[in-house]
Motif scaffolding. Sequence first.
Motif: not given
Length: 115
Positions: A46-47, A49-52
């Motif tokens: 998730v980090n 794919t959607y995080g920085e």
Amino acid sequence: MSSTYTTKEIQARVDAYISQFKEGYFSPLSMLARMTEEVGELAREVNHTYGEKPKKKSEAANTVTDELGDIIFVLTCFANSLDIDLSEAFEKSMAKFETRDKDRWTKKTQEDGLK
């Protein structure tokens, strides 16, 4: 690969897979450790794919979908090892949320696109 399974079918399929090995299911503590590992892998994905935090070129191309699938497998192993019916567990959980939290959030109206 578009299949739909009931929780009973998922539990039976996982049990058929695990039952072919002498080792069988891991202990509850080991299952919890495996679940923790899988949730960590989901968090990492998730980090990415959607995080920085971008993924390194050397890292495997996993997806959030892959990691959620792994969690379902381990969760099912955990439930099977303790003889827990996931449908019953889900029903109890939903009943709790539908009563305890029924007025906790702002409900959608027809104007909001209520389904």
